[in-house]
Scaffold this motif. Sequence first.
Motif, PDB file in Angstrom:
ATOM      1  N   ARG A  70       0.892  -1.068  -0.103  1.00  0.00           N
ATOM      2  CA  ARG A  70       0.102   0.034  -0.028  1.00  0.00           C
ATOM      3  C   ARG A  70       0.918   1.337   0.119  1.00  0.00           C
ATOM      4  N   THR A  71       0.991   1.855  -1.074  1.00  0.00           N
ATOM      5  CA  THR A  71       1.558   3.172  -1.204  1.00  0.00           C
ATOM      6  C   THR A  71       0.831   3.979  -1.911  1.00  0.00           C
ATOM      7  N   PRO A  72       1.189   5.354  -2.066  1.00  0.00           N
ATOM      8  CA  PRO A  72       0.397   6.516  -2.921  1.00  0.00           C
ATOM      9  C   PRO A  72       0.307   5.741  -4.297  1.00  0.00           C
ATOM     10  N   ALA A  73       1.071   5.248  -4.905  1.00  0.00           N
ATOM     11  CA  ALA A  73       1.170   4.772  -6.207  1.00  0.00           C
ATOM     12  C   ALA A  73       0.132   3.825  -6.519  1.00  0.00           C
ATOM     13  N   THR A  74      -0.204   2.898  -5.461  1.00  0.00           N
ATOM     14  CA  THR A  74      -1.115   1.775  -5.540  1.00  0.00           C
ATOM     15  C   THR A  74      -2.492   2.103  -4.689  1.00  0.00           C
ATOM     16  N   ALA A  75      -2.798   3.448  -4.583  1.00  0.00           N
ATOM     17  CA  ALA A  75      -4.035   3.694  -3.843  1.00  0.00           C
ATOM     18  C   ALA A  75      -5.271   3.634  -4.680  1.00  0.00           C
ATOM     19  N   GLU A  76      -5.204   3.982  -5.798  1.00  0.00           N
ATOM     20  CA  GLU A  76      -6.491   3.668  -6.886  1.00  0.00           C
ATOM     21  C   GLU A  76      -6.773   2.528  -6.730  1.00  0.00           C
ATOM     22  N   LEU A  77      -5.892   1.574  -7.068  1.00  0.00           N
ATOM     23  CA  LEU A  77      -5.802   0.050  -7.185  1.00  0.00           C
ATOM     24  C   LEU A  77      -6.300  -0.368  -5.795  1.00  0.00           C
ATOM     25  N   TRP A  78      -5.959  -0.231  -4.862  1.00  0.00           N
ATOM     26  CA  TRP A  78      -6.322  -0.486  -3.503  1.00  0.00           C
ATOM     27  C   TRP A  78      -7.828  -0.171  -3.307  1.00  0.00           C
ATOM     28  N   HIS A  79      -8.236   1.188  -3.835  1.00  0.00           N
ATOM     29  CA  HIS A  79      -9.459   1.426  -3.737  1.00  0.00           C
ATOM     30  C   HIS A  79     -10.453   0.726  -4.609  1.00  0.00           C
ATOM     31  N   LEU A  80     -10.188   0.148  -5.628  1.00  0.00           N
ATOM     32  CA  LEU A  80     -10.899  -0.827  -6.681  1.00  0.00           C
ATOM     33  C   LEU A  80     -11.073  -2.077  -5.952  1.00  0.00           C
ATOM     34  N   ILE A  81      -9.802  -2.516  -5.379  1.00  0.00           N
ATOM     35  CA  ILE A  81      -9.988  -4.100  -4.779  1.00  0.00           C
ATOM     36  C   ILE A  81     -10.928  -3.785  -3.636  1.00  0.00           C
ATOM     37  N   HIS A  82     -10.902  -2.920  -2.750  1.00  0.00           N
ATOM     38  CA  HIS A  82     -11.961  -2.933  -1.549  1.00  0.00           C
ATOM     39  C   HIS A  82     -13.365  -2.732  -2.188  1.00  0.00           C
ATOM     40  N   ARG A  83     -13.598  -1.985  -3.144  1.00  0.00           N
ATOM     41  CA  ARG A  83     -14.759  -1.752  -3.880  1.00  0.00           C
ATOM     42  C   ARG A  83     -15.338  -3.103  -4.307  1.00  0.00           C
ATOM     43  N   ALA A  84     -14.557  -3.896  -5.037  1.00  0.00           N
ATOM     44  CA  ALA A  84     -14.622  -5.031  -5.494  1.00  0.00           C
ATOM     45  C   ALA A  84     -15.179  -6.267  -4.483  1.00  0.00           C
TER      46      ALA A  84
END
Length: 115
Positions: A70-84
């Motif tokens: 979890r880094t600033p560069a992966t924040a958008e991807l982590w948001h999508l993972i949690h949403r999924a």
Amino acid sequence: EYRGVDVASRKQVFHQGPFPLGTNNIGEFLGIVHGLAYLQKLQDSRPIYTDSGTAMAWVRNKKANTKLERTPATAELWHLIHRAEHWLKTNSYTTPIIKWDTKKWGEIPADFGRK
């Protein structure tokens, strides 16, 4: 990056990314869940194909078992993972998720031809 492609027509029906960092399994997982939500919205019963057994297990377990940092560069991807994950936990579906047989059928149409 991931996308959904209609197997019969080869037409792209959705696309997300590319993302600065991530893994193939995350892309496959997000693609499956996006496809489930998309087909549910359309009340469409056709199956979803994936060549990732790992992503299929993550969907079954409603949890992406990734070690992506979890880094600033992966924040958008982590948001999508949690949403999924949330979508999987709060929705039911009957859409079959089928393992794509690459040996018999060739590369899965949703891949980007970068293997």
